[in-house]
Design an enzyme around this catalytic site. Structure first.
Site, PDB file in Angstrom:
ATOM      1  N   ASP A  85       3.034  -6.109  60.855  1.00  0.00           N
ATOM      2  CA  ASP A  85       3.937  -6.070  59.692  1.00  0.00           C
ATOM      3  C   ASP A  85       4.643  -4.720  59.682  1.00  0.00           C
ATOM      4  OD1 ASP A  85       5.193  -6.701  57.345  1.00  0.00           O
ATOM      5  OD2 ASP A  85       3.405  -6.438  56.079  1.00  0.00           O
TER       6      ASP A  85
ATOM      7  N   LYS B 199       8.016  -4.339  59.580  1.00  0.00           N
ATOM      8  CA  LYS B 199       9.240  -4.417  58.750  1.00  0.00           C
ATOM      9  C   LYS B 199      10.369  -3.571  59.351  1.00  0.00           C
ATOM     10  CE  LYS B 199       6.748  -5.280  54.412  1.00  0.00           C
ATOM     11  NZ  LYS B 199       5.371  -4.872  54.753  1.00  0.00           N
TER      12      LYS B 199
ATOM     13  N   ASP C 124      17.048  -1.321  61.374  1.00  0.00           N
ATOM     14  CA  ASP C 124      17.791  -0.198  61.968  1.00  0.00           C
ATOM     15  C   ASP C 124      19.052  -0.786  62.574  1.00  0.00           C
ATOM     16  OD1 ASP C 124      18.469   2.263  63.340  1.00  0.00           O
ATOM     17  OD2 ASP C 124      16.345   2.787  63.308  1.00  0.00           O
TER      18      ASP C 124
HETATM   19  O1  LIG Z   1       6.804  -8.867  50.444  1.00  0.00           O
HETATM   20  C1  LIG Z   1       5.760  -8.404  50.954  1.00  0.00           C
HETATM   21  C2  LIG Z   1       5.636  -8.125  52.299  1.00  0.00           C
HETATM   22  C3  LIG Z   1       4.456  -7.641  52.788  1.00  0.00           C
HETATM   23  N1  LIG Z   1       3.401  -7.429  51.975  1.00  0.00           N
HETATM   24  C4  LIG Z   1       2.165  -6.913  52.589  1.00  0.00           C
HETATM   25  O2  LIG Z   1       1.087  -7.838  52.352  1.00  0.00           O
HETATM   26  C5  LIG Z   1      -0.096  -7.158  52.027  1.00  0.00           C
HETATM   27  C6  LIG Z   1      -0.558  -7.589  50.659  1.00  0.00           C
HETATM   28  O3  LIG Z   1      -1.701  -6.848  50.289  1.00  0.00           O
HETATM   29  P1  LIG Z   1      -2.471  -7.071  48.904  1.00  0.00           P
HETATM   30  O4  LIG Z   1      -3.496  -5.979  48.910  1.00  0.00           O
HETATM   31  O5  LIG Z   1      -3.074  -8.462  48.964  1.00  0.00           O
HETATM   32  O6  LIG Z   1      -1.489  -6.932  47.792  1.00  0.00           O
HETATM   33  C7  LIG Z   1       0.202  -5.665  52.141  1.00  0.00           C
HETATM   34  O7  LIG Z   1      -0.199  -5.254  53.432  1.00  0.00           O
HETATM   35  C8  LIG Z   1       1.703  -5.580  52.022  1.00  0.00           C
HETATM   36  O8  LIG Z   1       2.255  -4.521  52.780  1.00  0.00           O
HETATM   37  C9  LIG Z   1       3.511  -7.684  50.649  1.00  0.00           C
HETATM   38  O9  LIG Z   1       2.561  -7.478  49.861  1.00  0.00           O
HETATM   39  N2  LIG Z   1       4.687  -8.180  50.171  1.00  0.00           N
END
Ligand SMILES: O=c1ccn([C@@H]2O[C@H](COP(=O)(O)O)[C@@H](O)[C@H]2O)c(=O)[nH]1
Length: 236
Positions: A66, A68, A71
């Site tokens: 992840d 993201k 650029d």
């Molecule tokens: O829109 C988004 C994109 C990525 N995330 C990622 O998912 C996890 C969620 O973690 P929790 O602790 O369950 O909240 C986290 O790694 C975020 O970077 C997101 O939450 N929303």
């Protein structure tokens, strides 16, 4: 309801939002066979997590990077080419047309799938307007989903609140990956668009991304198993 094209136990993706490879390995040991799919984001990725991603993939787990990316197109493309060698299943980019186009072209021929992050699940309409957008969350998510589909992106990251509408727009060909998952009674934290695991699956999500509700549980393995139970019940 979704066709059973993904094994129920592979639908939970645990976010390894932890400060070191050692702490991540300890969590992976505790979770054992309860978790088949892990997400590595900024915190762990910048602390040695990319090597761990390759190790995990080599040991039979699936990995979602992840990162993201966002650029100029050339930089995104070269970054995707590097990531494609790490063994991950999913990589995120932000859902901007130049970025998505570059990522899709650069992943061609590799097993890597590109997910476009539509609107972060910590954003509501007020946050979007404060960032300069005129659209509300649901309209921007849907507009970005249509652009992503037209550009050949493999899947979308959105809140489960948008999953049902997205499923109608993109059909069954794109993976719908939803963070913002909160089992009943868990702390919301900074997430603003949330659903329980059962409701997210019923809404059409393919994969549920869960971090703190598992990582911070007294018994993380039991927390993961409880989510599997909800997923299985929602698919039955
Ligand atoms: O829109 C988004 C994109 C990525 N995330 C990622 O998912 C996890 C969620 O973690 P929790 O602790 O369950 O909240 C986290 O790694 C975020 O970077 C997101 O939450 N929303």
């Amino acid at each position: 309801m979704q066709p059973a094209r993904i094994a129920p136990r592979d639908r939970l993706i645990v976010a390894l939002d932890l400060p070191s490879v050692a702490s991540a390995e300890a969590m992976i040991d505790r979770l054992g066979d309860a978790v088949t799919f892990y997400k590595i984001g900024y915190q762990l990725g910048y602390a040695g997590g990319l090597s761990l991603a390759t190790q995990l993939a080599g040991s039979g787990k699936k990995v979602f990077l992840d990162l993201k990316l966002h650029d100029i197109g050339n930089t995104v493309a070269r970054g995707v080419e590097s990531v494609a060698g790490l063994g991950a299943t999913f990589l995120t980019v932000h859902a901007y047309p130049q970025t998505m186009k570059a990522a899709v072209e650069a992943r061609a021929g590799s097993g890597l799938k590109i997910l476009a992050v539509t609107v972060l699940t910590s954003y509501d309409d007020t946050d979007l307007h404060a960032a300069g957008y005129r659209l509300n969350v649901s309209d921007l998510v849907e507009a970005r989903a249509k652009q992503a589909q037209a550009l050949g992106v493999d899947g979308l990251v959105s809140s489960p609140e948008e999953a049902a509408a997205l499923r109608k727009i993109v059909g069954d060909q794109m993976n719908l990956v939803t963070p913002g998952i909160r089992p009943a009674g868990s702390a919301t934290g900074d997430q603003k668009r949330i659903m329980t695991p059962a409701r997210a699956i019923a809404a059409g999500a393919d994969y549920l991304v869960v971090g703190r509700p598992v990582l911070e549980a007294a018994d993380p393995k039991a927390a993961a198993e409880a989510i599997h139970t909800e997923i299985a019940q929602a698919l039955a």
